[in-house]
Design a protein around this motif. Structure first.
Motif, PDB file in Angstrom:
ATOM      1  N   VAL A 103       0.863  -1.185   0.000  1.00 34.39           N
ATOM      2  CA  VAL A 103       0.000   0.000   0.000  1.00 34.39           C
ATOM      3  C   VAL A 103       0.900   1.234   0.000  1.00 34.39           C
ATOM      4  N   CYS A 104       0.338   2.378  -0.385  1.00 32.56           N
ATOM      5  CA  CYS A 104       1.174   3.572  -0.553  1.00 32.56           C
ATOM      6  C   CYS A 104       1.310   4.427   0.697  1.00 32.56           C
ATOM      7  N   SER A 105       0.666   4.055   1.800  1.00 35.50           N
ATOM      8  CA  SER A 105       0.810   4.844   3.030  1.00 35.50           C
ATOM      9  C   SER A 105       0.355   4.022   4.226  1.00 35.50           C
ATOM     10  N   GLN A 106       0.765   4.468   5.395  1.00 35.02           N
ATOM     11  CA  GLN A 106       0.303   3.810   6.617  1.00 35.02           C
ATOM     12  C   GLN A 106      -1.194   4.019   6.788  1.00 35.02           C
ATOM     13  N   ALA A 107      -1.683   5.190   6.382  1.00 38.55           N
ATOM     14  CA  ALA A 107      -3.128   5.448   6.478  1.00 38.55           C
ATOM     15  C   ALA A 107      -3.910   4.456   5.619  1.00 38.55           C
ATOM     16  N   LEU A 108      -3.387   4.140   4.434  1.00 38.78           N
ATOM     17  CA  LEU A 108      -4.067   3.167   3.579  1.00 38.78           C
ATOM     18  C   LEU A 108      -3.967   1.764   4.178  1.00 38.78           C
ATOM     19  N   ALA A 109      -2.858   1.457   4.810  1.00 48.33           N
ATOM     20  CA  ALA A 109      -2.736   0.162   5.499  1.00 48.33           C
ATOM     21  C   ALA A 109      -3.784   0.064   6.599  1.00 48.33           C
ATOM     22  N   ASP A 110      -3.927   1.131   7.377  1.00 48.18           N
ATOM     23  CA  ASP A 110      -4.934   1.142   8.442  1.00 48.18           C
ATOM     24  C   ASP A 110      -6.338   0.987   7.868  1.00 48.18           C
ATOM     25  N   TRP A 111      -6.617   1.682   6.760  1.00 48.45           N
ATOM     26  CA  TRP A 111      -7.932   1.611   6.116  1.00 48.45           C
ATOM     27  C   TRP A 111      -8.219   0.198   5.611  1.00 48.45           C
ATOM     28  N   ASN A 112      -7.218  -0.426   4.968  1.00 49.28           N
ATOM     29  CA  ASN A 112      -7.403  -1.788   4.457  1.00 49.28           C
ATOM     30  C   ASN A 112      -7.622  -2.785   5.586  1.00 49.28           C
ATOM     31  N   HIS A 113      -6.911  -2.583   6.674  1.00 49.28           N
ATOM     32  CA  HIS A 113      -7.099  -3.467   7.825  1.00 49.28           C
ATOM     33  C   HIS A 113      -8.514  -3.309   8.384  1.00 49.28           C
ATOM     34  N   ALA A 114      -8.939  -2.073   8.534  1.00 44.90           N
ATOM     35  CA  ALA A 114     -10.262  -1.816   9.116  1.00 44.90           C
ATOM     36  C   ALA A 114     -11.402  -2.179   8.161  1.00 44.90           C
ATOM     37  N   THR A 115     -11.250  -1.862   6.882  1.00 45.94           N
ATOM     38  CA  THR A 115     -12.345  -2.040   5.923  1.00 45.94           C
ATOM     39  C   THR A 115     -12.421  -3.448   5.357  1.00 45.94           C
ATOM     40  N   HIS A 116     -11.264  -4.025   5.013  1.00 47.14           N
ATOM     41  CA  HIS A 116     -11.241  -5.332   4.350  1.00 47.14           C
ATOM     42  C   HIS A 116     -10.680  -6.443   5.225  1.00 47.14           C
ATOM     43  N   ALA A 117     -10.344  -6.126   6.478  1.00 48.13           N
ATOM     44  CA  ALA A 117      -9.796  -7.102   7.427  1.00 48.13           C
ATOM     45  C   ALA A 117      -8.524  -7.772   6.905  1.00 48.13           C
ATOM     46  N   ILE A 118      -7.737  -7.021   6.136  1.00 43.55           N
ATOM     47  CA  ILE A 118      -6.443  -7.542   5.683  1.00 43.55           C
ATOM     48  C   ILE A 118      -5.500  -7.485   6.883  1.00 43.55           C
ATOM     49  N   HIS A 119      -4.888  -8.602   7.188  1.00 41.22           N
ATOM     50  CA  HIS A 119      -4.048  -8.711   8.379  1.00 41.22           C
ATOM     51  C   HIS A 119      -2.853  -7.765   8.275  1.00 41.22           C
ATOM     52  N   ARG A 120      -2.559  -7.099   9.379  1.00 38.21           N
ATOM     53  CA  ARG A 120      -1.471  -6.106   9.390  1.00 38.21           C
ATOM     54  C   ARG A 120      -0.116  -6.707   9.005  1.00 38.21           C
ATOM     55  N   SER A 121       0.103  -7.979   9.308  1.00 39.86           N
ATOM     56  CA  SER A 121       1.391  -8.600   8.983  1.00 39.86           C
ATOM     57  C   SER A 121       1.596  -8.717   7.475  1.00 39.86           C
ATOM     58  N   ARG A 122       0.535  -8.666   6.703  1.00 40.16           N
ATOM     59  CA  ARG A 122       0.652  -8.759   5.248  1.00 40.16           C
ATOM     60  C   ARG A 122       0.773  -7.386   4.580  1.00 40.16           C
ATOM     61  N   LEU A 123       0.377  -6.326   5.271  1.00 43.07           N
ATOM     62  CA  LEU A 123       0.372  -4.972   4.702  1.00 43.07           C
ATOM     63  C   LEU A 123       1.745  -4.335   4.830  1.00 43.07           C
ATOM     64  N   VAL A 124       2.264  -3.834   3.704  1.00 47.32           N
ATOM     65  CA  VAL A 124       3.578  -3.198   3.676  1.00 47.32           C
ATOM     66  C   VAL A 124       3.419  -1.813   3.052  1.00 47.32           C
ATOM     67  N   PRO A 125       3.519  -0.750   3.866  1.00 52.89           N
ATOM     68  CA  PRO A 125       3.449   0.597   3.279  1.00 52.89           C
ATOM     69  C   PRO A 125       4.757   0.951   2.580  1.00 52.89           C
ATOM     70  N   LEU A 126       4.669   1.257   1.295  1.00 46.24           N
ATOM     71  CA  LEU A 126       5.802   1.783   0.525  1.00 46.24           C
ATOM     72  C   LEU A 126       5.328   3.093  -0.078  1.00 46.24           C
ATOM     73  N   HIS A 127       5.798   4.171   0.457  1.00 44.75           N
ATOM     74  CA  HIS A 127       5.352   5.486   0.027  1.00 44.75           C
ATOM     75  C   HIS A 127       5.842   5.761  -1.387  1.00 44.75           C
ATOM     76  N   CYS A 128       4.912   5.730  -2.314  1.00 45.16           N
ATOM     77  CA  CYS A 128       5.218   5.907  -3.744  1.00 45.16           C
ATOM     78  C   CYS A 128       6.273   4.905  -4.197  1.00 45.16           C
ATOM     79  N   CYS A 129       6.318   3.769  -3.522  1.00 39.32           N
ATOM     80  CA  CYS A 129       7.290   2.705  -3.810  1.00 39.32           C
ATOM     81  C   CYS A 129       8.718   3.215  -3.772  1.00 39.32           C
ATOM     82  N   VAL A 130       8.972   4.155  -2.884  1.00 41.34           N
ATOM     83  CA  VAL A 130      10.312   4.703  -2.685  1.00 41.34           C
ATOM     84  C   VAL A 130      10.807   4.222  -1.330  1.00 41.34           C
ATOM     85  N   ASP A 131      12.000   3.693  -1.311  1.00 50.10           N
ATOM     86  CA  ASP A 131      12.609   3.309  -0.048  1.00 50.10           C
ATOM     87  C   ASP A 131      13.056   4.589   0.645  1.00 50.10           C
TER      88      ASP A 131
END
Length: 186
Positions: A103-131
């Motif tokens: 996902v592109c942000s921590q906020a989107l990770a939080d949203w996906n976890h809350a909305t779609h119940a995607i487990h946090r261990s699977r969500l990886v925020p990469l801001h614009c895919c930039v390290d």
């Protein structure tokens, strides 16, 4: 469909296989689509499959699991209009076909976890895919910026940059971006 991008890739020597499964998607022939993907995975034996958007996560990554592809990566854009019960279930199930969901942000990770119940261990925020650890923008004076970009930057204020399509279909909701910038600058 192939669209305009396929000839560009082919000109670069990239082998392209295009599956036009629009009608099968419309007819909800999901197992048929997985069966269309499996021979391609068997032929190419990829080390990784990356899937973008809900149906490709469900179908291509399911096929990748069946084919024994070792690494499976999904991208989630947070399309806020995809919150129907069907898409919530699809996203919930789809996470189990992916090693990671980018996902592109921590906020989107939080949203996906809350909305779609995607487990946090699977969500990886990469801001614009930039390290971000490797990216350290250099401080430039206004004159240096103006010289570099040949654009007269204001001495004070903030510069907003947004990239995305203004076209129909899947878009980047530039209308919201424009309204937000107008509101912020008012």
């Amino acid at each position: 469909g192939e669209g305009d991008f396929v000839p560009v890739l082919q000109a670069l020597g990239v082998d392209v296989v295009c599956l036009d499964v629009r009608q099968a998607l419309q007819d909800k022939q999901f197992f048929y689509i997985v069966r269309q993907i499996l021979p391609i995975l068997d032929e190419y034996q990829p080390d990784m499959v990356e899937a973008h958007l809900t149906y490709s996560r469900l179908l291509a990554l399911a096929a990748a699991v069946i084919a024994g592809v070792e690494h499976r990566i999904a991208f989630e854009q947070g399309d806020i209009y995809l919150t129907s019960p069907m898409f919530r279930v699809a996203n919930f199930i789809g996470q189990y076909f992916a090693d990671r969901v980018i996902v592109c942000s921590q906020a989107l990770a939080d949203w996906n976890h809350a909305t779609h119940a995607i487990h946090r261990s699977r969500l990886v925020p990469l801001h614009c895919c930039v390290d971000e650890e490797k990216f350290h923008p250099k401080a430039h004076s206004t004159k240096e910026k103006a010289d570099f970009f040949s654009f007269p930057y204001p001495e004070t204020g903030t510069i907003f940059v947004a990239a995305g399509t203004l076209g129909e279909g899947v878009n980047k909701r530039m209308d919201i971006c424009i309204r937000a910038i107008a509101h912020a600058c008012a």
